[in-house]
Design a protein around this motif. Structure first.
Motif, PDB file in Angstrom:
ATOM      1  N   TRP A 185     -33.681 -22.604  -3.219  1.00  0.00           N
ATOM      2  CA  TRP A 185     -34.426 -23.415  -4.185  1.00  0.00           C
ATOM      3  C   TRP A 185     -34.512 -22.703  -5.543  1.00  0.00           C
ATOM      4  O   TRP A 185     -34.286 -23.314  -6.585  1.00  0.00           O
ATOM      5  CB  TRP A 185     -35.812 -23.703  -3.622  1.00  0.00           C
ATOM      6  CG  TRP A 185     -36.731 -24.426  -4.556  1.00  0.00           C
ATOM      7  CD1 TRP A 185     -36.721 -25.758  -4.848  1.00  0.00           C
ATOM      8  CD2 TRP A 185     -37.792 -23.858  -5.318  1.00  0.00           C
ATOM      9  NE1 TRP A 185     -37.720 -26.053  -5.751  1.00  0.00           N
ATOM     10  CE2 TRP A 185     -38.393 -24.891  -6.056  1.00  0.00           C
ATOM     11  CE3 TRP A 185     -38.298 -22.576  -5.454  1.00  0.00           C
ATOM     12  CZ2 TRP A 185     -39.464 -24.689  -6.908  1.00  0.00           C
ATOM     13  CZ3 TRP A 185     -39.368 -22.364  -6.299  1.00  0.00           C
ATOM     14  CH2 TRP A 185     -39.938 -23.412  -7.015  1.00  0.00           C
TER      15      TRP A 185
ATOM     16  N   ARG B  32     -32.974 -27.389 -11.951  1.00  0.00           N
ATOM     17  CA  ARG B  32     -33.881 -28.534 -11.825  1.00  0.00           C
ATOM     18  C   ARG B  32     -33.075 -29.813 -11.656  1.00  0.00           C
ATOM     19  O   ARG B  32     -32.028 -29.983 -12.226  1.00  0.00           O
ATOM     20  CB  ARG B  32     -34.759 -28.645 -13.050  1.00  0.00           C
ATOM     21  CG  ARG B  32     -35.739 -27.506 -13.191  1.00  0.00           C
ATOM     22  CD  ARG B  32     -36.737 -27.790 -14.306  1.00  0.00           C
ATOM     23  NE  ARG B  32     -37.548 -26.624 -14.583  1.00  0.00           N
ATOM     24  CZ  ARG B  32     -38.638 -26.286 -13.908  1.00  0.00           C
ATOM     25  NH1 ARG B  32     -39.037 -27.047 -12.909  1.00  0.00           N
ATOM     26  NH2 ARG B  32     -39.321 -25.214 -14.219  1.00  0.00           N
TER      27      ARG B  32
ATOM     28  N   LYS C 201     -32.395 -33.446  -8.754  1.00  0.00           N
ATOM     29  CA  LYS C 201     -32.561 -34.061  -7.437  1.00  0.00           C
ATOM     30  C   LYS C 201     -32.328 -33.076  -6.284  1.00  0.00           C
ATOM     31  O   LYS C 201     -33.063 -33.086  -5.301  1.00  0.00           O
ATOM     32  CB  LYS C 201     -31.630 -35.267  -7.294  1.00  0.00           C
ATOM     33  CG  LYS C 201     -32.113 -36.483  -8.070  1.00  0.00           C
ATOM     34  CD  LYS C 201     -31.635 -37.733  -7.346  1.00  0.00           C
ATOM     35  CE  LYS C 201     -32.251 -38.959  -7.939  1.00  0.00           C
ATOM     36  NZ  LYS C 201     -33.534 -39.288  -7.357  1.00  0.00           N
TER      37      LYS C 201
ATOM     38  N   ARG D 242     -32.700 -29.824  -6.246  1.00  0.00           N
ATOM     39  CA  ARG D 242     -33.827 -28.878  -6.178  1.00  0.00           C
ATOM     40  C   ARG D 242     -35.062 -29.558  -5.572  1.00  0.00           C
ATOM     41  O   ARG D 242     -35.765 -28.962  -4.760  1.00  0.00           O
ATOM     42  CB  ARG D 242     -34.126 -28.332  -7.573  1.00  0.00           C
ATOM     43  CG  ARG D 242     -35.201 -27.256  -7.585  1.00  0.00           C
ATOM     44  CD  ARG D 242     -35.371 -26.732  -9.014  1.00  0.00           C
ATOM     45  NE  ARG D 242     -36.542 -25.909  -9.142  1.00  0.00           N
ATOM     46  CZ  ARG D 242     -36.527 -24.591  -9.271  1.00  0.00           C
ATOM     47  NH1 ARG D 242     -35.382 -23.944  -9.285  1.00  0.00           N
ATOM     48  NH2 ARG D 242     -37.650 -23.924  -9.393  1.00  0.00           N
ATOM     49  N   ASP D 243     -35.330 -30.802  -5.962  1.00  0.00           N
ATOM     50  CA  ASP D 243     -36.465 -31.545  -5.389  1.00  0.00           C
ATOM     51  C   ASP D 243     -36.282 -31.743  -3.885  1.00  0.00           C
ATOM     52  O   ASP D 243     -37.229 -31.594  -3.111  1.00  0.00           O
ATOM     53  CB  ASP D 243     -36.637 -32.899  -6.076  1.00  0.00           C
ATOM     54  CG  ASP D 243     -37.249 -32.786  -7.460  1.00  0.00           C
ATOM     55  OD1 ASP D 243     -37.796 -31.717  -7.797  1.00  0.00           O
ATOM     56  OD2 ASP D 243     -37.185 -33.779  -8.209  1.00  0.00           O
TER      57      ASP D 243
ATOM     58  N   ASN E 166     -36.929 -28.576  -2.092  1.00  0.00           N
ATOM     59  CA  ASN E 166     -38.379 -28.374  -2.081  1.00  0.00           C
ATOM     60  C   ASN E 166     -39.041 -29.256  -1.019  1.00  0.00           C
ATOM     61  O   ASN E 166     -39.967 -28.829  -0.328  1.00  0.00           O
ATOM     62  CB  ASN E 166     -38.967 -28.631  -3.461  1.00  0.00           C
ATOM     63  CG  ASN E 166     -40.428 -28.273  -3.561  1.00  0.00           C
ATOM     64  OD1 ASN E 166     -41.232 -29.058  -4.051  1.00  0.00           O
ATOM     65  ND2 ASN E 166     -40.800 -27.085  -3.099  1.00  0.00           N
TER      66      ASN E 166
ATOM     67  N   LYS F 141     -41.043 -35.511  -2.656  1.00  0.00           N
ATOM     68  CA  LYS F 141     -39.865 -34.735  -3.072  1.00  0.00           C
ATOM     69  C   LYS F 141     -38.581 -35.283  -2.451  1.00  0.00           C
ATOM     70  O   LYS F 141     -37.509 -35.166  -3.022  1.00  0.00           O
ATOM     71  CB  LYS F 141     -40.026 -33.257  -2.696  1.00  0.00           C
ATOM     72  CG  LYS F 141     -41.144 -32.565  -3.429  1.00  0.00           C
ATOM     73  CD  LYS F 141     -40.804 -32.420  -4.896  1.00  0.00           C
ATOM     74  CE  LYS F 141     -41.862 -31.630  -5.645  1.00  0.00           C
ATOM     75  NZ  LYS F 141     -41.479 -31.364  -7.023  1.00  0.00           N
TER      76      LYS F 141
END
Length: 186
Positions: free
Chosen positions: A109, A114, A116, A118-119, A122, A152
Motif C-alpha cells: 500500500w 494514490r 483505485k 491503493r484504495d 487499503n 474502499k
C-alpha cells in the motif's frame, strides 16, 4: 528490541479468552513486552517485543506453558516484490494470521500511488484489521472497520494478484447486511 509474533497451537480457546491469555502471557514473561493476543481456530497469537540480548527461544519456552508452539515470526520490514508480498499476505490471511497479512499488505500500500489500486489495497488491509478485532472478541469494532473496508472496495472488482476482489467484497457485504461475522479465505 526485536518484535516477534509467537503462534501457539489452539485446541480449546476462543476469542473470548484473548484477554485472559494476554494476562497469562504477561505473567509468564514479565521482562518482555506482550502487547496483544489474538485467538483464531488454529492459533493463539502473541504480539511481542523482546530485548536484543534475549533469545526468542526463552520466551517461547515460557509461553509454551499455555500451549505448544506452532510458529515464530520475526517481524522486520522487508522490501519484497509486490507479487511476493501479496502472495504472502494471502497465505497469512487464509491461516487467520490477520495482523501479519495487514503488515505484509501495508508495505505494498505504501509503495502504490494514490488511486483505485491503493484504495482497494487499503480495503483488503481493513478487512484483515477487522478480523484482528474479531479474534479479540471485539464484534462492534470488527463491523465498524468492515464498513470502512467496503467504502474502499467500492468500485473495485476482478482479480488482484490472485485475490477475487468481487468475492471479497460480496463476503464483507453479507457480513454487514446480516451482522453475522464469518471469517473466510481469499
Amino acid at each position: 528490541m526485536q518484535r516477534y509474533f509467537i503462534h501457539l497451537q489452539n485446541r480449546v480457546y476462543t476469542p473470548k479468552d484473548a484477554t485472559m491469555l494476554l494476562e497469562r502471557a504477561r505473567e509468564l514473561a514479565k521482562d518482555v513486552v506482550v502487547r496483544d493476543s489474538r485467538v483464531s481456530k488454529k492459533y493463539i497469537e502473541f504480539d511481542t517485543s523482546i530485548p536484543d540480548s534475549m533469545d526468542v527461544g526463552d520466551l517461547v519456552g515460557r509461553l509454551e506453558k499455555i500451549s505448544p508452539l506452532a510458529s515464530v515470526e520475526h517481524i522486520v520490514e522487508k522490501d519484497v516484490p509486490k507479487d511476493e508480498a501479496v502472495r504472502h499476505a494471502v497465505e497469512l490471511f487464509n491461516e487467520e494470521k490477520y495482523w501479519g497479512a495487514h503488515e505484509a499488505l501495508e508495505a505494498v500500500w505504501k509503495s502504490t500511488p494514490r488511486g483505485k489500486e491503493r484504495d482497494m489495497i487499503n480495503g483488503i488491509i481493513l478487512v484483515a484489521a477487522a478480523f484482528v478485532h474479531d479474534l479479540k472478541d471485539e464484534r462492534e469494532i470488527c463491523l465498524s472497520i468492515l464498513g470502512r473496508a467496503m467504502k474502499k472496495l467500492d468500485g473495485a472488482g476482478g482479480a488482484y494478484h490472485g485475490i477475487n476482489v468481487d468475492r471479497l467484497a460480496a463476503r464483507v457485504s453479507k457480513i454487514l447486511r446480516t451482522g453475522r461475522i464469518e471469517r473466510f479465505t481469499i
